[in-house]
Design a protein around this motif. Structure first.
Motif, PDB file in Angstrom:
ATOM      1  N   THR A 113       0.851  -1.195   0.000  1.00 55.38           N
ATOM      2  CA  THR A 113       0.000   0.000   0.000  1.00 55.38           C
ATOM      3  C   THR A 113       0.882   1.239   0.000  1.00 55.38           C
ATOM      4  OG1 THR A 113      -1.632  -1.203   1.313  1.00 55.38           O
ATOM      5  CG2 THR A 113      -1.875   1.192   1.209  1.00 55.38           C
ATOM      6  N   ALA A 114       0.628   2.138  -0.940  1.00 56.14           N
ATOM      7  CA  ALA A 114       1.406   3.374  -1.015  1.00 56.14           C
ATOM      8  C   ALA A 114       1.147   4.230   0.217  1.00 56.14           C
ATOM      9  CB  ALA A 114       1.048   4.152  -2.271  1.00 56.14           C
ATOM     10  N   VAL A 115       2.183   4.857   0.714  1.00 63.83           N
ATOM     11  CA  VAL A 115       2.038   5.783   1.834  1.00 63.83           C
ATOM     12  C   VAL A 115       2.011   7.226   1.343  1.00 63.83           C
ATOM     13  CG1 VAL A 115       3.060   4.215   3.530  1.00 63.83           C
ATOM     14  CG2 VAL A 115       4.532   5.812   2.279  1.00 63.83           C
ATOM     15  N   VAL A 116       2.142   7.389   0.029  1.00 63.82           N
ATOM     16  CA  VAL A 116       2.135   8.704  -0.606  1.00 63.82           C
ATOM     17  C   VAL A 116       1.069   8.702  -1.694  1.00 63.82           C
ATOM     18  CG1 VAL A 116       3.492  10.347  -1.951  1.00 63.82           C
ATOM     19  CG2 VAL A 116       4.610   9.000  -0.177  1.00 63.82           C
ATOM     20  N   ASP A 117       0.286   9.756  -1.756  1.00 66.85           N
ATOM     21  CA  ASP A 117      -0.689   9.926  -2.827  1.00 66.85           C
ATOM     22  C   ASP A 117       0.039  10.613  -3.984  1.00 66.85           C
ATOM     23  OD1 ASP A 117      -2.888  10.268  -4.413  1.00 66.85           O
ATOM     24  OD2 ASP A 117      -3.892  11.707  -3.112  1.00 66.85           O
ATOM     25  N   PHE A 118       0.513   9.825  -4.935  1.00 67.23           N
ATOM     26  CA  PHE A 118       1.403  10.324  -5.974  1.00 67.23           C
ATOM     27  C   PHE A 118       0.786  11.434  -6.821  1.00 67.23           C
ATOM     28  CE2 PHE A 118       2.785   5.802  -5.453  1.00 67.23           C
ATOM     29  CZ  PHE A 118       3.921   6.094  -4.727  1.00 67.23           C
ATOM     30  N   ASP A 119      -0.479  11.297  -7.181  1.00 70.91           N
ATOM     31  CA  ASP A 119      -1.094  12.325  -8.027  1.00 70.91           C
ATOM     32  C   ASP A 119      -2.074  13.215  -7.253  1.00 70.91           C
ATOM     33  OD1 ASP A 119      -3.130  10.549  -7.680  1.00 70.91           O
ATOM     34  OD2 ASP A 119      -3.441  10.122  -9.798  1.00 70.91           O
ATOM     35  N   ARG A 120      -2.072  13.104  -5.953  1.00 68.50           N
ATOM     36  CA  ARG A 120      -2.851  13.954  -5.046  1.00 68.50           C
ATOM     37  C   ARG A 120      -4.348  13.956  -5.371  1.00 68.50           C
ATOM     38  NH1 ARG A 120       1.846  17.331  -6.143  1.00 68.50           N
ATOM     39  NH2 ARG A 120       3.224  17.190  -4.360  1.00 68.50           N
ATOM     40  N   ASP A 121      -4.880  12.764  -5.661  1.00 74.40           N
ATOM     41  CA  ASP A 121      -6.319  12.650  -5.952  1.00 74.40           C
ATOM     42  C   ASP A 121      -7.087  11.997  -4.803  1.00 74.40           C
ATOM     43  OD1 ASP A 121      -5.473  10.041  -6.158  1.00 74.40           O
ATOM     44  OD2 ASP A 121      -6.377   9.672  -8.119  1.00 74.40           O
ATOM     45  N   GLY A 122      -6.418  11.727  -3.684  1.00 71.07           N
ATOM     46  CA  GLY A 122      -7.071  11.128  -2.527  1.00 71.07           C
ATOM     47  C   GLY A 122      -7.042   9.610  -2.524  1.00 71.07           C
ATOM     48  N   LYS A 123      -6.536   8.991  -3.587  1.00 74.51           N
ATOM     49  CA  LYS A 123      -6.447   7.533  -3.665  1.00 74.51           C
ATOM     50  C   LYS A 123      -4.996   7.109  -3.509  1.00 74.51           C
ATOM     51  CE  LYS A 123     -10.251   7.088  -6.934  1.00 74.51           C
ATOM     52  NZ  LYS A 123     -10.607   6.683  -8.298  1.00 74.51           N
ATOM     53  N   PHE A 124      -4.798   5.989  -2.802  1.00 76.44           N
ATOM     54  CA  PHE A 124      -3.462   5.455  -2.606  1.00 76.44           C
ATOM     55  C   PHE A 124      -3.334   4.150  -3.388  1.00 76.44           C
ATOM     56  CE2 PHE A 124      -4.041   8.339   0.834  1.00 76.44           C
ATOM     57  CZ  PHE A 124      -2.791   8.885   1.053  1.00 76.44           C
ATOM     58  N   ASN A 125      -2.239   4.001  -4.096  1.00 69.74           N
ATOM     59  CA  ASN A 125      -1.989   2.834  -4.933  1.00 69.74           C
ATOM     60  C   ASN A 125      -1.828   1.579  -4.084  1.00 69.74           C
ATOM     61  OD1 ASN A 125       0.598   1.636  -7.027  1.00 69.74           O
ATOM     62  ND2 ASN A 125      -1.522   1.772  -7.616  1.00 69.74           N
ATOM     63  N   ILE A 126      -2.482   0.463  -4.508  1.00 73.15           N
ATOM     64  CA  ILE A 126      -2.384  -0.809  -3.781  1.00 73.15           C
ATOM     65  C   ILE A 126      -2.126  -1.935  -4.784  1.00 73.15           C
ATOM     66  CG2 ILE A 126      -3.586  -2.474  -2.315  1.00 73.15           C
ATOM     67  CD1 ILE A 126      -5.243  -0.154  -1.220  1.00 73.15           C
ATOM     68  N   TRP A 127      -1.137  -2.764  -4.468  1.00 73.85           N
ATOM     69  CA  TRP A 127      -0.809  -3.948  -5.253  1.00 73.85           C
ATOM     70  C   TRP A 127      -0.919  -5.164  -4.348  1.00 73.85           C
ATOM     71  CZ3 TRP A 127       0.623  -4.466 -10.403  1.00 73.85           C
ATOM     72  CH2 TRP A 127       0.771  -3.273 -11.112  1.00 73.85           C
ATOM     73  N   GLU A 128      -1.308  -6.310  -4.929  1.00 76.89           N
ATOM     74  CA  GLU A 128      -1.389  -7.557  -4.164  1.00 76.89           C
ATOM     75  C   GLU A 128      -0.760  -8.696  -4.954  1.00 76.89           C
ATOM     76  OE1 GLU A 128      -5.449  -6.725  -1.579  1.00 76.89           O
ATOM     77  OE2 GLU A 128      -5.502  -8.249  -3.174  1.00 76.89           O
ATOM     78  N   ILE A 129      -0.289  -9.703  -4.195  1.00 76.87           N
ATOM     79  CA  ILE A 129       0.273 -10.909  -4.795  1.00 76.87           C
ATOM     80  C   ILE A 129      -0.199 -12.097  -3.957  1.00 76.87           C
ATOM     81  CG2 ILE A 129       2.432 -10.942  -3.463  1.00 76.87           C
ATOM     82  CD1 ILE A 129       3.835 -11.734  -6.150  1.00 76.87           C
ATOM     83  N   ASN A 130      -0.303 -13.277  -4.597  1.00 77.30           N
ATOM     84  CA  ASN A 130      -0.706 -14.476  -3.859  1.00 77.30           C
ATOM     85  C   ASN A 130       0.315 -15.592  -4.089  1.00 77.30           C
ATOM     86  OD1 ASN A 130      -1.238 -15.548  -6.388  1.00 77.30           O
ATOM     87  ND2 ASN A 130      -3.448 -15.417  -6.186  1.00 77.30           N
ATOM     88  N   GLN A 131      -0.005 -16.779  -3.558  1.00 74.67           N
ATOM     89  CA  GLN A 131       0.913 -17.918  -3.636  1.00 74.67           C
ATOM     90  C   GLN A 131       1.180 -18.361  -5.073  1.00 74.67           C
ATOM     91  OE1 GLN A 131      -2.141 -18.031  -2.321  1.00 74.67           O
ATOM     92  NE2 GLN A 131      -3.225 -19.411  -3.708  1.00 74.67           N
ATOM     93  N   ASP A 132       0.291 -18.040  -6.002  1.00 72.95           N
ATOM     94  CA  ASP A 132       0.493 -18.395  -7.409  1.00 72.95           C
ATOM     95  C   ASP A 132       1.237 -17.318  -8.186  1.00 72.95           C
ATOM     96  OD1 ASP A 132      -0.924 -20.795  -7.023  1.00 72.95           O
ATOM     97  OD2 ASP A 132      -2.839 -19.752  -7.334  1.00 72.95           O
TER      98      ASP A 132
END
Length: 141
Positions: A113-132
């Motif tokens: 989870t991003a701790v910085v709002d890169f484009d200042r739109d109120g949304k924070f970037n989130i990436w996920e990964i699993n066992q596959d």
């Protein structure tokens, strides 16, 4: 002799820009930067997301090694040997907080989870990964 001295220095005039001309050029450059900056924000966000992807792929390899040894996935970053880099909010360099959301003997899910709002739109970037090793962006910035 005095006349020769004055004419020698006053007759040679250097070509240069005046202060107002330089200021006009700087204002034009500033306006062009302000026009181009909103178009560059998605590129900046995508470049920063590479950090999240690399960290999650590294975490995946640590989870796989742990699974081969213990026949289960770990829910602890420390247990698998993953060290969270200091975040930019804590005067570090990492833009993403890494966490293991769930883990058991069948699989795991980890999130960056991003701790910085890169484009200042109120949304924070989130990436996920699993066992596959399915890496996906769940929240775009």
């Amino acid at each position: 002799m005095k006349h020769l001295y004055n004419s020698r220095f006053t007759s040679k005039r250097l070509e240069a820009f005046s202060l107002p001309e330089l200021l006009v050029v700087l204002v034009i450059i500033g306006i062009l930067v302000l026009i181009a900056l909103p178009n560059l924000m998605p590129l900046i966000s995508r470049a920063k997301s590479v950090e999240a992807q690399q960290q999650l792929v590294f975490l995946h390899s640590l989870q796989q090694s742990y699974f081969f040894t213990h026949s289960r996935y770990s829910s602890s970053l420390n247990e698998i040997g993953f060290e969270q880099q200091p975040l930019v909010t804590d005067e570090g360099t990492a833009n993403y907080r890494i966490e293991i959301v769930e883990a058991d003997e069948n699989g795991y899910k980890a999130r960056a989870t991003a701790v910085v709002d890169f484009d200042r739109d109120g949304k924070f970037n989130i990436w996920e990964i699993n066992q596959d090793k399915q890496l996906k962006e769940t929240e775009k910035d």
